[in-house]
Scaffold this active site. Structure first.
Site, short mmCIF file in Angstrom:
data_model
loop_
_atom_site.label_atom_id
_atom_site.label_comp_id
_atom_site.label_asym_id
_atom_site.label_seq_id
_atom_site.Cartn_x
_atom_site.Cartn_y
_atom_site.Cartn_z
N ASP A 62 0.88 -1.18 0.00
CA ASP A 62 0.00 0.00 0.00
C ASP A 62 0.91 1.22 0.00
O ASP A 62 1.56 1.54 1.01
CB ASP A 62 -0.90 -0.02 1.24
CG ASP A 62 -1.80 1.21 1.31
OD1 ASP A 62 -1.60 2.15 0.52
OD2 ASP A 62 -2.70 1.22 2.17
N ARG A 148 -14.86 17.08 -10.30
CA ARG A 148 -13.56 16.43 -10.13
C ARG A 148 -12.61 17.36 -9.36
O ARG A 148 -11.44 17.48 -9.70
CB ARG A 148 -12.95 16.09 -11.50
CG ARG A 148 -13.69 15.04 -12.29
CD ARG A 148 -13.49 13.65 -11.70
NE ARG A 148 -14.13 12.62 -12.51
CZ ARG A 148 -15.36 12.14 -12.32
NH1 ARG A 148 -16.11 12.63 -11.34
NH2 ARG A 148 -15.84 11.18 -13.08
N TYR A 151 -9.61 15.55 -7.58
CA TYR A 151 -8.78 14.94 -8.63
C TYR A 151 -8.00 16.03 -9.36
O TYR A 151 -6.77 15.92 -9.53
CB TYR A 151 -9.67 14.17 -9.61
CG TYR A 151 -8.91 13.34 -10.61
CD1 TYR A 151 -8.23 12.20 -10.21
CD2 TYR A 151 -8.88 13.69 -11.96
CE1 TYR A 151 -7.54 11.42 -11.13
CE2 TYR A 151 -8.20 12.92 -12.89
CZ TYR A 151 -7.53 11.78 -12.47
OH TYR A 151 -6.85 11.02 -13.39
N PRO A 187 -10.09 -0.70 -16.97
CA PRO A 187 -11.21 -1.31 -16.23
C PRO A 187 -11.89 -0.33 -15.27
O PRO A 187 -13.12 -0.34 -15.14
CB PRO A 187 -10.54 -2.46 -15.47
CG PRO A 187 -9.36 -2.82 -16.31
CD PRO A 187 -8.87 -1.53 -16.91
N SER A 188 -11.12 0.54 -14.62
CA SER A 188 -11.77 1.45 -13.67
C SER A 188 -12.58 2.52 -14.42
O SER A 188 -13.64 2.94 -13.95
CB SER A 188 -10.76 2.10 -12.73
OG SER A 188 -9.94 2.98 -13.41
N ARG A 209 -14.99 13.49 -26.38
CA ARG A 209 -14.13 14.55 -25.81
C ARG A 209 -12.82 14.66 -26.57
O ARG A 209 -12.17 15.70 -26.55
CB ARG A 209 -13.83 14.25 -24.35
CG ARG A 209 -14.96 14.62 -23.43
CD ARG A 209 -14.50 14.46 -21.99
NE ARG A 209 -15.65 14.51 -21.11
CZ ARG A 209 -15.64 14.09 -19.85
NH1 ARG A 209 -14.54 13.59 -19.34
NH2 ARG A 209 -16.71 14.17 -19.11
N1 LIG Z 1 -8.08 5.96 -17.01
C1 LIG Z 1 -8.05 7.23 -17.36
O1 LIG Z 1 -8.90 7.71 -18.12
C2 LIG Z 1 -6.96 8.15 -16.83
C3 LIG Z 1 -6.80 9.41 -17.41
C4 LIG Z 1 -5.79 10.26 -16.93
C5 LIG Z 1 -5.00 9.84 -15.88
N2 LIG Z 1 -5.19 8.61 -15.34
C6 LIG Z 1 -4.34 8.21 -14.21
O2 LIG Z 1 -3.62 7.04 -14.57
C7 LIG Z 1 -3.38 6.25 -13.42
C8 LIG Z 1 -3.90 4.85 -13.65
O3 LIG Z 1 -5.25 4.93 -14.01
P1 LIG Z 1 -6.09 3.59 -14.33
O4 LIG Z 1 -7.38 4.02 -14.93
O5 LIG Z 1 -5.23 2.63 -15.04
O6 LIG Z 1 -6.37 3.12 -12.81
P2 LIG Z 1 -6.96 1.79 -12.22
O7 LIG Z 1 -7.92 2.22 -11.18
O8 LIG Z 1 -7.41 0.87 -13.31
O9 LIG Z 1 -5.67 1.15 -11.54
C9 LIG Z 1 -5.12 1.73 -10.41
C10 LIG Z 1 -4.29 0.67 -9.69
O10 LIG Z 1 -3.71 1.30 -8.55
C11 LIG Z 1 -3.82 0.41 -7.47
N3 LIG Z 1 -3.82 1.14 -6.20
C12 LIG Z 1 -4.79 1.96 -5.74
N4 LIG Z 1 -4.46 2.41 -4.53
C13 LIG Z 1 -3.26 1.86 -4.22
C14 LIG Z 1 -2.40 1.93 -3.09
N5 LIG Z 1 -2.75 2.67 -2.02
N6 LIG Z 1 -1.25 1.24 -3.10
C15 LIG Z 1 -0.90 0.48 -4.16
N7 LIG Z 1 -1.68 0.37 -5.27
C16 LIG Z 1 -2.84 1.05 -5.29
C17 LIG Z 1 -5.15 -0.32 -7.68
O11 LIG Z 1 -5.20 -1.53 -6.95
C18 LIG Z 1 -5.13 -0.51 -9.19
O12 LIG Z 1 -4.49 -1.74 -9.54
C19 LIG Z 1 -4.07 6.98 -12.26
O13 LIG Z 1 -3.12 7.78 -11.60
C20 LIG Z 1 -5.09 7.83 -12.96
O14 LIG Z 1 -5.45 8.98 -12.23
C21 LIG Z 1 -6.14 7.74 -15.78
#
Ligand SMILES: NC(=O)c1ccc[n+]([C@@H]2O[C@H](COP(=O)([O-])OP(=O)(O)OC[C@H]3O[C@@H](n4cnc5c(N)ncnc54)[C@H](O)[C@@H]3O)[C@@H](O)[C@H]2O)c1
Length: 249
Positions: A62, A148, A151, A187-188, A209
């Site tokens: 974590d 947001r 964020y 997936p998220s 967008r």
């Molecule tokens: N998906 C998008 O559209 C998008 C766009 C811009 C930026 N981002 C950024 O990219 C990054 C990844 O996004 P994503 O959509 O792949 O996310 P996701 O939610 O699919 O994956 C996030 C991962 O982080 C892990 N995690 C969460 N809290 C944790 C902790 N305390 N310790 C260790 N691991 C932890 C989760 O278990 C998960 O495996 C994030 O920082 C997100 O803000 C995503």
């Protein structure tokens, strides 16, 4: 895509490696020849990742727990690349963002980068080289509309940390850059869309967008991370690289 051996023998730590962009990047780093340390708090996700990727060490951690981050780095002598990818989205405006969501956003999106990067800088200084990659967002520089607030605030701070690290360590061989994507089909992201009142309309809205008419794939973000981790980007530091299908045009 063949990634050749662009990261041959580099030790690359990726946080958030069990899912989405982090998972795809951990895979891409390994394909490019890196020795990957895949960090996530989701042990099951890491097991399935490790089953499909060679040269990858899964570590359940974590990253918001500073003591655990310290223990993890105590066993690490070499860090060529640290990709601070893990992050979270919380919903709420200035008025409706809960105290709890604010604290969780600060802890994961900002403070974990502080602790992880501070721990990684020792081995990097010893080697006189290193690349820190921070995950920001396209909204880091334009603010987060549509509830947001936390964020947008925390992802803006990621750019501030990135530039400060870049300035302080450029002369000692350590680079720090940020990646700023628009919507990425992870997936998220899919779960967030499915939870909306009208998922089909929401999916189209997210796609539209971007002038290119779709969301990014995690692989397209991983390609940029490979470049930033590789020596090909050796003259790049302090950059916040927008990768958004034209969303900011
Ligand atoms: N998906 C998008 O559209 C998008 C766009 C811009 C930026 N981002 C950024 O990219 C990054 C990844 O996004 P994503 O959509 O792949 O996310 P996701 O939610 O699919 O994956 C996030 C991962 O982080 C892990 N995690 C969460 N809290 C944790 C902790 N305390 N310790 C260790 N691991 C932890 C989760 O278990 C998960 O495996 C994030 O920082 C997100 O803000 C995503």
């Amino acid at each position: 895509m063949v990634r050749m051996q662009r990261l041959k023998n580099k030790v690359c730590i990726v946080t958030g490696a069990a899912a989405g962009i982090g998972r795809q990047t951990a895979t891409a780093f390994a394909e490019a020849g890196a020795l990957v340390i895949a960090v996530d708090r989701d042990g099951e996700g890491l097991v399935s990742l490790a089953a499909s990727v060679n040269e990858l060490k899964p570590v359940v951690l974590d990253i918001t727990n500073a003591a655990d981050v310290g223990d993890f780095f105590a066993g690490i002598d070499t860090v060529d690349t640290l990709f601070n990818c893990a992050g979270m989205v919380s919903v709420g405006s200035l008025e409706t963002c809960s105290e709890e969501d604010w604290e969780r956003s600060v802890s994961l999106n900002m403070t974990s980068i502080f602790h992880m990067s501070r721990a990684a800088i020792g081995p990097m200084l010893k080697a006189g080289a290193g690349s820190i990659i921070n995950m920001a967002s396209v909204i880091s520089s334009i603010g987060g509309a549509n509830d947001r607030f936390a964020y947008g605030a925390t992802k803006a701070a990621v750019i501030g940390m990135t530039k400060s690290i870049a300035k302080d360590y450029a002369s000692r061989g350590i680079r720090c850059n940020a990646i700023c994507p628009s919507a990425v089909e992870t997936p998220s992201m899919t779960a967030r869309i499915e939870a909306m009142d009208d998922p089909d309309t929401a999916r189209s809205m997210f796609a539209e967008r971007q002038p290119v008419g779709r969301m990014a794939t995690p692989n397209e973000i991983a390609d940029l991370a490979v470049y930033l981790a590789s020596d090909e980007s050796r003259f790049m530091t302090g950059s916040a690289i927008v990768i958004d299908g034209g969303a900011k045009l």
